[in-house]
Each structure stands twice: as C-alpha cells, then as structure tokens.
Design a protein around this motif. Structure first.
Motif, mmCIF file in Angstrom:
data_model
loop_
_atom_site.group_PDB
_atom_site.id
_atom_site.type_symbol
_atom_site.label_atom_id
_atom_site.label_comp_id
_atom_site.label_asym_id
_atom_site.label_seq_id
_atom_site.Cartn_x
_atom_site.Cartn_y
_atom_site.Cartn_z
ATOM 1 N N HIS A 189 0.701 -1.117 0.184
ATOM 2 C CA HIS A 189 -0.251 0.169 0.175
ATOM 3 C C HIS A 189 0.427 1.120 0.361
ATOM 4 O O HIS A 189 0.333 2.126 -0.344
ATOM 5 C CB HIS A 189 -0.978 0.186 1.054
ATOM 6 N N TYR A 190 2.278 1.227 0.468
ATOM 7 C CA TYR A 190 2.709 2.449 0.613
ATOM 8 C C TYR A 190 2.779 2.074 -0.827
ATOM 9 O O TYR A 190 3.876 3.815 -1.403
ATOM 10 C CB TYR A 190 4.191 2.423 1.273
ATOM 11 N N HIS A 191 3.939 1.892 -1.971
ATOM 12 C CA HIS A 191 3.892 1.558 -3.658
ATOM 13 C C HIS A 191 2.650 2.433 -3.959
ATOM 14 O O HIS A 191 3.688 3.693 -5.094
ATOM 15 C CB HIS A 191 4.731 0.235 -4.013
ATOM 16 N N LEU A 192 1.590 1.786 -3.780
ATOM 17 C CA LEU A 192 0.886 2.579 -4.758
ATOM 18 C C LEU A 192 0.296 3.813 -3.864
ATOM 19 O O LEU A 192 -0.039 4.314 -4.530
ATOM 20 C CB LEU A 192 -1.270 1.266 -4.107
ATOM 21 N N LEU A 193 0.501 3.820 -2.574
ATOM 22 C CA LEU A 193 0.104 5.684 -2.548
ATOM 23 C C LEU A 193 1.342 6.011 -2.883
ATOM 24 O O LEU A 193 0.501 7.590 -3.715
ATOM 25 C CB LEU A 193 0.966 5.499 -0.832
ATOM 26 N N ALA A 194 2.270 6.194 -2.829
ATOM 27 C CA ALA A 194 3.541 7.174 -4.002
ATOM 28 C C ALA A 194 3.422 7.276 -5.118
ATOM 29 O O ALA A 194 3.377 8.492 -5.538
ATOM 30 C CB ALA A 194 5.254 6.556 -2.993
ATOM 31 N N ARG A 195 2.471 5.960 -5.688
ATOM 32 C CA ARG A 195 2.395 6.570 -6.903
ATOM 33 C C ARG A 195 1.248 6.581 -8.309
ATOM 34 O O ARG A 195 0.071 6.459 -8.670
ATOM 35 C CB ARG A 195 2.974 4.985 -8.366
ATOM 36 N N GLY A 196 0.615 6.715 -6.252
ATOM 37 C CA GLY A 196 -0.803 7.512 -6.628
ATOM 38 C C GLY A 196 -2.134 6.637 -6.888
ATOM 39 O O GLY A 196 -3.488 6.867 -7.202
ATOM 40 N N GLY A 197 -2.306 5.470 -6.307
ATOM 41 C CA GLY A 197 -3.131 4.652 -6.387
ATOM 42 C C GLY A 197 -4.003 4.299 -5.276
ATOM 43 O O GLY A 197 -5.063 4.184 -5.386
ATOM 44 N N ILE A 198 -3.236 4.841 -4.510
ATOM 45 C CA ILE A 198 -4.631 5.167 -3.034
ATOM 46 C C ILE A 198 -3.732 6.595 -2.367
ATOM 47 O O ILE A 198 -3.219 6.839 -2.727
ATOM 48 C CB ILE A 198 -4.622 3.898 -2.180
ATOM 49 N N ASP A 199 -4.728 6.845 -1.273
ATOM 50 C CA ASP A 199 -4.664 7.835 -0.915
ATOM 51 C C ASP A 199 -4.086 7.968 0.524
ATOM 52 O O ASP A 199 -4.339 9.330 1.276
ATOM 53 C CB ASP A 199 -5.632 8.749 -1.073
ATOM 54 N N LEU A 200 -4.618 6.905 1.515
ATOM 55 C CA LEU A 200 -4.293 6.942 2.763
ATOM 56 C C LEU A 200 -3.756 5.780 3.183
ATOM 57 O O LEU A 200 -5.006 4.865 2.314
ATOM 58 C CB LEU A 200 -5.551 7.433 3.327
ATOM 59 N N VAL A 201 -2.927 5.719 3.975
ATOM 60 C CA VAL A 201 -2.450 4.683 4.682
ATOM 61 C C VAL A 201 -2.548 4.278 6.298
ATOM 62 O O VAL A 201 -2.056 5.631 6.663
ATOM 63 C CB VAL A 201 -1.485 4.243 4.525
ATOM 64 N N VAL A 202 -3.242 3.849 6.782
ATOM 65 C CA VAL A 202 -3.466 3.312 8.458
ATOM 66 C C VAL A 202 -2.837 2.376 8.919
ATOM 67 O O VAL A 202 -3.229 0.800 7.975
ATOM 68 C CB VAL A 202 -4.626 3.641 8.836
ATOM 69 N N GLU A 203 -1.733 2.319 9.966
ATOM 70 C CA GLU A 203 -1.569 0.550 9.947
ATOM 71 C C GLU A 203 -0.921 0.925 12.069
ATOM 72 O O GLU A 203 -0.436 2.088 12.386
ATOM 73 C CB GLU A 203 -0.302 0.520 9.588
ATOM 74 N N SER A 204 -0.666 -0.320 12.576
ATOM 75 C CA SER A 204 -0.142 -0.101 14.009
ATOM 76 C C SER A 204 0.259 -0.847 13.708
ATOM 77 O O SER A 204 0.717 -2.019 13.064
ATOM 78 C CB SER A 204 -1.956 -0.270 14.506
ATOM 79 N N ASP A 205 0.913 -1.251 15.279
ATOM 80 C CA ASP A 205 1.989 -2.509 15.214
ATOM 81 C C ASP A 205 3.055 -3.034 13.893
ATOM 82 O O ASP A 205 3.176 -4.062 13.523
ATOM 83 C CB ASP A 205 0.786 -4.142 15.072
ATOM 84 N N VAL A 206 3.696 -1.923 14.251
ATOM 85 C CA VAL A 206 5.496 -1.665 13.391
ATOM 86 C C VAL A 206 6.023 -0.738 13.824
ATOM 87 O O VAL A 206 5.879 -0.157 15.212
ATOM 88 C CB VAL A 206 4.522 -1.157 11.851
ATOM 89 N N ASN A 207 7.420 -1.383 13.009
ATOM 90 C CA ASN A 207 8.247 -1.189 13.446
ATOM 91 C C ASN A 207 9.192 0.150 12.682
ATOM 92 O O ASN A 207 8.680 -0.331 11.669
ATOM 93 C CB ASN A 207 9.265 -2.226 14.123
ATOM 94 N N ILE A 208 10.598 0.789 13.169
ATOM 95 C CA ILE A 208 11.217 1.417 11.846
ATOM 96 C C ILE A 208 10.955 0.496 10.913
ATOM 97 O O ILE A 208 11.736 1.326 9.404
ATOM 98 C CB ILE A 208 11.985 2.216 12.643
ATOM 99 N N LEU A 209 11.921 -0.420 11.387
ATOM 100 C CA LEU A 209 12.498 -1.415 10.054
ATOM 101 C C LEU A 209 11.913 -1.450 8.771
ATOM 102 O O LEU A 209 12.128 -1.429 7.764
ATOM 103 C CB LEU A 209 13.307 -2.440 10.505
ATOM 104 N N ASP A 210 10.099 -1.506 9.130
ATOM 105 C CA ASP A 210 9.456 -2.288 8.176
ATOM 106 C C ASP A 210 8.778 -0.894 7.327
ATOM 107 O O ASP A 210 9.122 -1.418 6.026
ATOM 108 C CB ASP A 210 8.197 -2.615 9.042
ATOM 109 N N VAL A 211 8.873 0.121 8.259
ATOM 110 C CA VAL A 211 8.771 1.186 6.910
ATOM 111 C C VAL A 211 9.522 2.389 7.229
ATOM 112 O O VAL A 211 9.253 3.813 6.204
ATOM 113 C CB VAL A 211 7.418 1.831 7.544
ATOM 114 N N ALA A 212 10.699 2.420 7.554
ATOM 115 C CA ALA A 212 12.008 3.418 6.929
ATOM 116 C C ALA A 212 12.038 4.251 5.640
ATOM 117 O O ALA A 212 12.076 5.231 5.517
ATOM 118 C CB ALA A 212 13.056 3.229 7.885
#
Length: 263
Positions: A189-212
C-alpha cells in the motif's frame, strides 16, 4: 553529503538486488521456518539476505552503523545509520503470499534521508533520496491530488491493536465517509500511495525497520508520513499514518484523542 548519498543509493540498490536473488531462490525451493523468541517467524532466507546486504553496505560506507532485523544493531549513535529489514513480511513469505519485500533506509543524524524498497516477486523496486523525488524502476512517481475524504481510497494494515483503542470508532467513521477501503498491507500500500493508486495508509503494530525506506519514498513523492499521533518517524516508531497532504490532515484530526469529526 551529495557524494555520500550517491554512493549510498548505489550500494542500497545493489544490496536489494543481492537480497532479491537469495529470497527468490528460497521462494522457489521452499524453506523451514523457525519461531523466534517474540513468536515471529524467521527463515534462512531472512538471515542470508541480511548478511548479503550488510556486506555490501559496510563496504560502501564503513563508518556507518547498521541496525538490522535479524542481527540487531552494531551502533545506533553514528552519524549515518543503515536500517535494514531483509525480508519484511516473512509471514506472507512462508505462506506463499507475495506481500513481502526488502527494506533498506539510511538515517543521517536521526533523520531519514534515503530509502530503497524492493519487492522481488512483484518485480518492482522503488527508491528515493531526500530532496530528489521518488522513483519506481527509474520512472518518477507522485502521489494523487485527492483532497476530500469522500473521494479517498484507504488501505489498512496491522490494525489489531487499534481494535482496543478509542481511535477504532474514528477509523470506522473515516471508512464510512471514504470512497473505498482495502487492506493491501506491507510494502504494497505504500508503493500504491507513492504512485497515486490510493490516498491514505493506516497501520499500527509496526516498527521503524518495516517502514523507514517507505517513509522517505512517500515523502519524496509528495505525501505526508507520520505516526498515528502526528509524530515524525524515529527509531521508536510503532504506527503509521501516511497519505496525501489533505487526507492525512483530516485523518489526523479525526484520530486525535477526543476528536468528534465524523463520529
């Protein structure tokens, strides 16, 4: 710093490529699964991929620290710090679901400045360096211009902890007011967000290595990336709210403690 970032980007992309070869080999051959002390799975693919990544990154920037998912941190106080998750989405990997990726990011004095996100089964790779834009396989990408919640596509992931949080009702209100809801999860969903495919991502239970790395990419594509309380991503990150500027702002207001918008 420009020369350092050029060298770092080349190394991160090479490291992602090396990891992809290892991961795809085990994806085809199959692997045994080990359960770690925190009840999360790990495989030989995770560990071999991280070792390959570490070798390439250390050669490129020997003075930088490295914090990896499988082999921990050697020094998080250095001026430059690599953040590495060699196989983010191991649960998907072992269940033969292609929602997994390699995440490599670089911090400079606590600020994220570079990110590479590689999805080998999908055959796509995104990267970004602060101030230079975001790219998908060499082509520039940009978030959508969505400004109204009624037009927004929302994707959620790892929201289990939110079910016992006061923000669960607020999330439900946003979903009711949105155009549609999906749960792409992980890198997707972050790839889709960055290229205009979706508009919002909501996540909990993650750590910095997952999403930095994904934070750098989304921001360089024109998006906003914080935790659910609006804080900048740091080593203690535990949640994500990422989106177009307008949708992120509305979502943050709705999720704020005591908010009544959309309830």
């Amino acid at each position: 710093m420009t020369d350092i970032l050029d060298k770092a980007l080349g190394a991160a992309r090479d490291a992602a490529g090396a990891a992809a070869e290892i991961i795809l080999h085990y994806w085809r051959a199959g692997v045994d699964v080990i359960v770690k002390g925190d009840d999360t799975p790990v495989t030989v693919a995770d560990r071999e991929a991280e070792l390959a990544i570490r070798g390439i990154l250390a050669q490129a920037l020997p003075a930088a620290g490295i914090y990896g998912e499988e082999y921990g941190a050697d020094d998080t106080s250095r001026e430059y710090l690599w953040l590495v998750d060699p196989l983010d989405g191991t649960k998907s990997f072992v269940r033969r679901t292609p929602f997994f990726s390699t995440q490599i990011a670089l911090m400079h004095r606590g600020e994220l400045v570079l990110g590479v996100s590689s999805a080998p089964v999908y055959g796509e790779r995104m990267w970004a360096v602060r101030g230079r834009g975001a790219f998908l396989d060499g082509e520039p990408v940009r978030i959508a211009g969505t400004a109204a919640m009624r037009d927004a596509s929302i994707s959620t992931g790892n929201v289990k902890s939110l079910t016992t949080d006061g923000r669960w009702d607020a999330l439900g209100g946003m979903i009711r007011d949105s155009n549609r809801i999906r749960g792409y999860g992980d890198f997707c969903h972050y790839h889709l967000l960055a290229r205009g495919g979706i508009d919002l991502v909501v996540e909990s239970d993650v750590n910095i290595l997952d999403v930095a790395a994904l934070a750098v990419i989304v921001r360089e594509a024109g998006g906003v990336f914080t935790d659910l309380d609006g804080r900048e991503p740091g080593l203690d990150l535990r949640s994500v709210l990422a989106g177009t500027p307008a949708i992120h702002a509305e979502a943050l207001a709705r999720l704020a403690p005591g908010a009544t918008i959309g309830r």
